[in-house]
Design a protein around this motif. Structure first.
Motif, PDB file in Angstrom:
ATOM      1  N   UNK A 103      49.216  59.826  44.525  1.00  0.00           N
ATOM      2  CA  UNK A 103      48.635  58.270  44.700  1.00  0.00           C
ATOM      3  C   UNK A 103      48.819  57.580  43.407  1.00  0.00           C
ATOM      4  N   UNK A 104      49.579  56.511  44.030  1.00  0.00           N
ATOM      5  CA  UNK A 104      51.339  55.368  42.558  1.00  0.00           C
ATOM      6  C   UNK A 104      49.827  54.761  42.223  1.00  0.00           C
ATOM      7  N   UNK A 105      50.040  54.239  41.261  1.00  0.00           N
ATOM      8  CA  UNK A 105      49.170  53.430  40.460  1.00  0.00           C
ATOM      9  C   UNK A 105      49.738  52.204  40.318  1.00  0.00           C
ATOM     10  N   UNK A 106      49.346  50.873  39.742  1.00  0.00           N
ATOM     11  CA  UNK A 106      50.014  49.657  39.223  1.00  0.00           C
ATOM     12  C   UNK A 106      49.622  49.490  37.981  1.00  0.00           C
ATOM     13  N   UNK A 107      49.869  48.448  36.957  1.00  0.00           N
ATOM     14  CA  UNK A 107      49.456  47.672  36.069  1.00  0.00           C
ATOM     15  C   UNK A 107      49.020  46.259  36.549  1.00  0.00           C
ATOM     16  N   UNK A 108      48.390  45.590  36.003  1.00  0.00           N
ATOM     17  CA  UNK A 108      48.082  44.325  36.014  1.00  0.00           C
ATOM     18  C   UNK A 108      49.442  43.161  35.676  1.00  0.00           C
ATOM     19  N   UNK A 109      50.152  43.600  35.064  1.00  0.00           N
ATOM     20  CA  UNK A 109      51.527  43.335  34.876  1.00  0.00           C
ATOM     21  C   UNK A 109      51.634  42.357  33.762  1.00  0.00           C
ATOM     22  N   UNK A 110      52.332  42.589  32.769  1.00  0.00           N
ATOM     23  CA  UNK A 110      52.582  41.075  31.854  1.00  0.00           C
ATOM     24  C   UNK A 110      54.177  40.843  31.123  1.00  0.00           C
ATOM     25  N   UNK A 111      53.683  39.383  30.909  1.00  0.00           N
ATOM     26  CA  UNK A 111      54.438  38.299  30.886  1.00  0.00           C
ATOM     27  C   UNK A 111      55.487  38.479  29.966  1.00  0.00           C
ATOM     28  N   UNK A 112      56.825  38.496  30.389  1.00  0.00           N
ATOM     29  CA  UNK A 112      58.158  38.217  29.419  1.00  0.00           C
ATOM     30  C   UNK A 112      59.089  37.199  29.518  1.00  0.00           C
ATOM     31  N   UNK A 113      59.024  36.156  28.931  1.00  0.00           N
ATOM     32  CA  UNK A 113      59.498  35.108  29.002  1.00  0.00           C
ATOM     33  C   UNK A 113      60.711  34.622  28.086  1.00  0.00           C
ATOM     34  N   UNK A 114      61.461  34.595  28.545  1.00  0.00           N
ATOM     35  CA  UNK A 114      63.275  35.184  27.907  1.00  0.00           C
ATOM     36  C   UNK A 114      63.416  33.187  27.915  1.00  0.00           C
ATOM     37  N   UNK A 115      63.693  32.417  26.391  1.00  0.00           N
ATOM     38  CA  UNK A 115      64.325  30.956  27.217  1.00  0.00           C
ATOM     39  C   UNK A 115      65.848  31.329  26.353  1.00  0.00           C
ATOM     40  N   UNK A 116      66.408  30.000  26.353  1.00  0.00           N
ATOM     41  CA  UNK A 116      67.478  30.051  26.314  1.00  0.00           C
ATOM     42  C   UNK A 116      67.686  29.544  25.123  1.00  0.00           C
ATOM     43  N   UNK A 142      56.122  45.185  35.687  1.00  0.00           N
ATOM     44  CA  UNK A 142      55.026  45.996  36.075  1.00  0.00           C
ATOM     45  C   UNK A 142      54.543  47.754  35.671  1.00  0.00           C
ATOM     46  N   UNK A 143      53.865  48.363  34.724  1.00  0.00           N
ATOM     47  CA  UNK A 143      53.748  49.546  34.897  1.00  0.00           C
ATOM     48  C   UNK A 143      53.425  50.396  36.122  1.00  0.00           C
ATOM     49  N   UNK A 144      54.368  51.521  36.761  1.00  0.00           N
ATOM     50  CA  UNK A 144      54.107  52.118  38.208  1.00  0.00           C
ATOM     51  C   UNK A 144      53.869  53.662  37.294  1.00  0.00           C
ATOM     52  N   UNK A 192      42.252  56.201  38.451  1.00  0.00           N
ATOM     53  CA  UNK A 192      43.046  55.092  37.484  1.00  0.00           C
ATOM     54  C   UNK A 192      43.465  54.621  37.113  1.00  0.00           C
ATOM     55  N   UNK A 193      44.014  53.903  35.609  1.00  0.00           N
ATOM     56  CA  UNK A 193      44.042  52.753  35.075  1.00  0.00           C
ATOM     57  C   UNK A 193      45.092  52.709  33.979  1.00  0.00           C
ATOM     58  N   UNK A 194      46.089  52.159  34.428  1.00  0.00           N
ATOM     59  CA  UNK A 194      46.894  51.720  33.950  1.00  0.00           C
ATOM     60  C   UNK A 194      46.911  49.754  33.176  1.00  0.00           C
ATOM     61  N   UNK A 195      47.549  50.286  31.758  1.00  0.00           N
ATOM     62  CA  UNK A 195      47.354  49.262  30.909  1.00  0.00           C
ATOM     63  C   UNK A 195      48.560  48.710  30.028  1.00  0.00           C
ATOM     64  N   UNK A 196      49.458  47.741  30.583  1.00  0.00           N
ATOM     65  CA  UNK A 196      49.920  47.398  30.154  1.00  0.00           C
ATOM     66  C   UNK A 196      50.382  46.556  28.443  1.00  0.00           C
TER      67      UNK A 196
END
Length: 123
Positions: A110-123, A94-96, A2-6
């Protein structure tokens, strides 16, 4: 397998919004809980929000009132709407998914994980 794609991460100013999406594909018989976790630099991975197949949701205190999780069972997708973002929300998200699959050996969870996606919040 199984693949998870964020998708949907990026750079946003404080107070802004983003929508994260996660698509599950592969050998899926059913998906139980799906969720979003995040890991900031130097910190442990933490649960942000989760949702059952029936639609029951659970949120971290930091997410309550600002984030919303939703899923589309027909499409095997889960979403996370991020509103009123703060610099402290900066992290890799990360998505799970807890997936039930069938194989020649029988049924398994089985638990699967995505590869992750970066969220950056600037002030």
């Amino acid at each position: 397998q199984v693949q998870l794609v964020e998708s949907g991460g990026g750079l946003v100013q404080a107070g802004g919004s983003l929508r994260l999406s996660c698509a599950a594909s592969g050998s899926i018989f059913k998906i139980d809980a799906m969720g979003w976790y995040r890991q900031a630099l130097g910190k442990q991975r933490e649960l942000v929000a989760s949702i059952t197949s029936a639609g029951s949701t659970n949120y971290a205190d930091s997410a309550k009132g600002r984030f919303a999780i939703a899923r589309d069972n027909a499409k095997n997708m889960v979403y996370l709407h991020l509103n009123s973002l703060k610099p402290e929300d900066t992290a890799v998200y990360y998505c799970a998914a807890d997936v039930g699959s069938e194989s020649a050996s029988g049924y398994y969870d089985q638990r699967y994980w995505g590869q992750g996606t970066q969220v950056t919040v600037s002030s």
